[in-house]
Design an enzyme around this catalytic site. Sequence first.
Site, PDB file in Angstrom:
ATOM      1  CB  CYS A   2      -0.900   0.008   1.237  1.00  0.00           C
ATOM      2  SG  CYS A   2      -1.865  -1.501   1.463  1.00  0.00           S
ATOM      3  NE  ARG A  50      -6.855  -3.948   1.551  1.00  0.00           N
ATOM      4  CZ  ARG A  50      -7.845  -4.783   1.775  1.00  0.00           C
ATOM      5  NH1 ARG A  50      -9.078  -4.470   1.413  1.00  0.00           N
ATOM      6  NH2 ARG A  50      -7.628  -5.947   2.371  1.00  0.00           N
ATOM      7  CG  LEU A  51      -1.412  -4.659  -4.183  1.00  0.00           C
ATOM      8  CD1 LEU A  51      -2.140  -4.606  -5.515  1.00  0.00           C
ATOM      9  CD2 LEU A  51       0.090  -4.777  -4.402  1.00  0.00           C
ATOM     10  CG  ASN A  75       3.570   0.117   2.516  1.00  0.00           C
ATOM     11  OD1 ASN A  75       3.223  -0.899   1.915  1.00  0.00           O
ATOM     12  ND2 ASN A  75       4.692   0.766   2.246  1.00  0.00           N
ATOM     13  CD  GLU A  77       0.878  -8.404   3.382  1.00  0.00           C
ATOM     14  OE1 GLU A  77       0.212  -8.894   4.322  1.00  0.00           O
ATOM     15  OE2 GLU A  77       0.378  -8.045   2.299  1.00  0.00           O
ATOM     16  CB  ILE A 291      16.071 -10.189 -15.982  1.00  0.00           C
ATOM     17  CG1 ILE A 291      14.735  -9.522 -15.631  1.00  0.00           C
ATOM     18  CG2 ILE A 291      16.850  -9.323 -16.946  1.00  0.00           C
ATOM     19  CD1 ILE A 291      13.829  -9.262 -16.819  1.00  0.00           C
ATOM     20  N   GLY A 364      15.122 -13.121  -3.033  1.00  0.00           N
ATOM     21  CA  GLY A 364      16.261 -13.578  -2.235  1.00  0.00           C
ATOM     22  C   GLY A 364      17.097 -12.451  -1.686  1.00  0.00           C
TER      23      GLY A 364
END
Length: 641
Positions: A2, A50-51, A75, A77, A291, A364
């Site tokens: 977020c 918000r996402l 924002n 987790e 990539i 990672g």
Amino acid sequence: MCAIAGIFDLYQQADIDIGLLQRMTDIQRHRGPDQGGLHREPGLGLGHRRLSIIDVASGQQPLFNEDDSVAVVYNGEIYNFPALMRELQQFGHTFRTHCDTEVIVHAWEQWGARCVEHFRGMFAFALWDRRQRSLFLARDRLGVKPLHYAVLDHGQLIFASEIKALLAHDQLRRDLDPLAIEDYFAYGYIPEPRTVFRQIRKLEPGHTLLLRHGSAPGQPRRYWDAPFKRQNLVSQPQLEDELIARLQEAVRIRMVAEVPLGAFLSGGVDSSAVVAMMAQQSAAPVNTCSIAFADAQFDESHYASMVAERYQTRHHSQQVQQHDAALIDQLATLYDEPFADSSALPTYRVCQLARQRVTVALSGDGGDENLAGYRRYRWHLHEERWRALLPLGLRKPVFGALGRLYPKADWAPRPLRAKSTLQALARDSVAAYFHGVSIMKDDMRAQLFSPALKRDLGHYHAVDALRRHAEHCPANDALSLVQYLDLKTYLPGDILTKVDRASMAHGLEVRVPLLDHPLVEWISGLPPALKLHGGTGKYLFKQALAPYLPDELLHRRKMGFSVPLADWFRGPLRTRLQRSLSSPVLSGCDMFNMDYVQLLMQQHQSGLRDHSAPLWSLLMFESFLRQMLETPGRHLERQAA
């Protein structure tokens, strides 16, 4: 993931400009494209984008407690929220949602400012307590998520996830901090708590800031530090088993999501280890993205494919082309301040690729800092053995003179490029490490900076950013010291900033298992010889991963995630480089010796020197100046759009 924003009037309780609060929030819409929310009361405004990841159906913000006396915008987790929810319910707290955000308001009610010590995860939040008339800002221990703030001259404090939101406030002074410019051209980024703008600060990782209405702002308070406390030793096989068990748990708790989930797979040890742990704990094939580069010197895609095939992942790869350098101005817009890590280019592309298939990706990042994976650690320890033989008073004049006389030989094999080593031997440990990580050495910055900029710098030197942290380092060995310095500066200032902005540009959440703070604490207590052993970095980690990854991958030479800048500047980027570094924006800012800028370009184009890193830093600085300072109004309108 977020975005947050807010305005807090420290001394008055006047109405907050709702239009300004809306603009500050909307400018960050890319970080949270799903929903937006505002809250305003006298003297306070809170904004959120918000996402949706967990409890998608509810959890809108700002989120309040039962009687609406405590509100939070957040924002991140918090991975241990189910256990915290059960614990808080035992104390009598009632929950209306199943999201981690609500845990924050009840944890504040229960534990006050110490609530952050109970959270396991990545976070940046602002919490308003109406009864106490206080605003509490907090940032996670390692700095995975950003938080910026500024105290304005008329008594308001503004905060946001990104600097661009603060620039929407017309009372914010936009003068540049000369100390930050010195830092930038030394490190390639601006270490916390400084930003390129004198009035804006970053809340440092592992810190909180408590503000009370009617009182002047205090100083941020540290609530966590990497302990580097030696553990009770057990056998190496036992340590290997525990390391894998801890990594598995760190990965497992980061696989909880109500949206598609995957992982970055560079082909390096760290991302491969994360994917291996995910594959063992997932019933469905793991989504992986990587990539590739046309230049074999920079391409790790073969190793990524090797891991993808072993674990039968749904693997997707994309090659970075030379024309991707067209992203230069876009990157300057994303980072809001000068940022010279050229790997931001492939990072942007891999995030773009991942977002086509997933909303959450595990990475990672953090393994090199935790487990001593950088080659520079090996060189630093080698130099430390030499420094231990002679006192600084003798080393400084002898090796200093030799370093000045020895020719700079960028073209020569590494053992013959002794100039930098001789210069490092003339310094103390912190100054030597600074010399090694600087993208522009002291003598280069002295020639680059104008008399006016040097006058503004006074006695400040960029090494001071490292010395400040070295004073608080809990370890007393050479390896742990430089790991600690990187955890405090390079990790949050470069690596995590790069990933956060690149991922959020695409509405992608990135989770970092190797920066799980219990894992970081445990690894910090391992003996240094189990991290860097006989010239092998990540020694214990590689030994523990032997059953999970092929030897060819575990024991190959480290490549790093970079782009062929030196060749680009002599080829497809040559014209763009010359145009940008000759622009009136750069020459007119009165910060640089433009004759020296031209000399750097000439030496690089001729092949006499490899100045790709300094030239990239100047290129990004010019783009920043042009976009952020020439037309800030139009720039912010583009962001809002």
